[in-house]
Enzyme design. Structure first.
Site, short mmCIF file in Angstrom:
data_model
loop_
_atom_site.label_atom_id
_atom_site.label_comp_id
_atom_site.label_asym_id
_atom_site.label_seq_id
_atom_site.Cartn_x
_atom_site.Cartn_y
_atom_site.Cartn_z
N GLU A 173 0.85 -1.19 0.00
CA GLU A 173 0.00 0.00 0.00
C GLU A 173 0.89 1.24 0.00
O GLU A 173 1.87 1.31 0.73
CB GLU A 173 -0.88 -0.02 1.26
CG GLU A 173 -1.86 1.13 1.30
CD GLU A 173 -2.94 0.94 2.35
OE1 GLU A 173 -3.58 -0.13 2.36
OE2 GLU A 173 -3.10 1.84 3.18
N GLN A 188 -7.18 -4.61 8.31
CA GLN A 188 -6.50 -3.64 9.15
C GLN A 188 -5.20 -4.28 9.66
O GLN A 188 -5.12 -5.51 9.77
CB GLN A 188 -7.43 -3.29 10.34
CG GLN A 188 -6.88 -2.32 11.34
CD GLN A 188 -6.62 -0.95 10.72
OE1 GLN A 188 -5.64 -0.81 9.98
NE2 GLN A 188 -7.46 0.02 11.00
#
Ligand code: FAD
Length: 285
Positions: free
Chosen positions: A17, A178
């Site tokens: 990411e 997460q």
């Protein structure tokens, strides 16, 4: 970290990411970063979107580069917060023109500059509402977020998972988790998700912690638990920059090895645009 043995093994994917730098003069640095990340052969690279911000264009620019120039599957994050239906259609049209056909549909959090009233009056309330709309009006592939230790607003993991199932049924084809620092939370979450009939690929979110300060910020934003083994690393190496970096990388590598041995679908490294750290982790793996 709790390490456990496993009986099943299969190929575990790898993804990163990145985020669009806030300042325009830092933006050009992102391209060499992406090139170096691409050399690690990830299955996809996703790019965040600042909820309520005006920088959706930057997310599109970055994902377009990943997709078109680096030929790696790019995922553009989009949020309910800050997007009216018209904005969303414009954004999706721009993504299409940029050759990006994969999004991570999120609710987003309330930016500091936004009042509760503004936040609550968003047109798409939950990520699932956004997913339904995208599914109906676009042919984008849609990923969603999930929370091994439950989302901070959910009263229980079970309730959170019920809503996660709705999100998957609405059209999400993969999930990115997460960050977590204790794999046992992830394994428990996977068991419960499978029992509830959630069978799309779930990528495990790994955030390498390389400074003591970073852990504080990360935990306050994510609400993730800090196991004793990680707290001990901070206590022992927190004051020494290079030792802390090495110990943090080592912790992430051990966490990933254990996840791979458990045959998880994918490892999603929150690279935070830190190429050196991400590369070292991949080399050690
Ligand atoms: P949702 O899936 O909508 O869930 C939010 C809460 O609502 C949960 O507690 C859920 O249980 C509950 N809920 C869902 N449906 C219902 C319902 N029908 N009734 C009652 N309750 C319900 N934020 C950004 O701003 N930009 C980013 O780029 C970004 N990237 C992220 C990437 C990942 C991998 C993750 C895990 C998070 C990311 N975030 C990002 C943060 C995210 O926006 C926040 O965590 C946000 O608080 C929740 O988003 P969500 O899409 O999971 O929300």
């Amino acid at each position: 970290m709790t390490q456990t043995t496993t009986t099943t093994r299969r190929k575990t994917g790898l993804s990163f990411e990145v985020f669009p730098p806030k300042k325009d003069d830092e933006f050009d640095n992102v391209y060499p970063i992406l090139q170096q990340l691409a050399a690690l052969h990830p299955d996809f690279i996703s790019c965040t979107y600042g909820a309520g911000g005006s920088r959706a264009g930057k997310t599109i620019e970055i994902t377009s580069y990943i997709q078109q120039q680096l030929h790696i599957d790019a995922i553009a994050h989009i949020t309910c917060v800050g997007f009216t239906t018209d904005d969303l259609h414009r954004n999706c049209e721009a993504l299409k023109e940029a050759g990006v056909n994969h999004v991570l549909a999120l609710r987003g959090d309330r930016p500091l500059s936004m009042s509760d009233e503004q936040f609550d009056s968003r047109e798409f309330y939950y990520a699932t509402d956004l997913v339904r709309h995208l599914k109906e009006h676009t042919d984008l592939q849609i990923a969603g977020a999930c929370y091994p230790e439950k989302h901070f607003e959910a009263p229980s993991l079970e309730e959170d998972l019920r809503h996660l199932k709705e999100k998957v049924e609405a059209g999400v084809t993969s999930l990115v988790s997460q960050m977590f620092f204790d794999n046992t939370f992830f394994y428990r979450f996977l068991d419960k998700a499978h029992t509830m009939g959630i069978h799309v690929p779930i990528h495990a979110g790994i955030m390498p912690i390389t400074t003591a300060k970073q852990l504080g910020t990360t935990v306050s934003l994510s609400g993730s638990s800090v196991p004793k083994a990680l707290a001990d690393i901070i206590a022992t190496y927190g004051d020494d920059k290079e030792d802390m970096r090495k110990a943090g990388i080592d912790y992430a590598v051990r966490q990933i090895r254990d996840l791979r041995e458990h045959g998880v679908d994918g490892i999603h490294i929150y690279s935070m645009n830190k190429v050196k750290t991400t590369t070292e982790i991949c080399q050690q793996l």
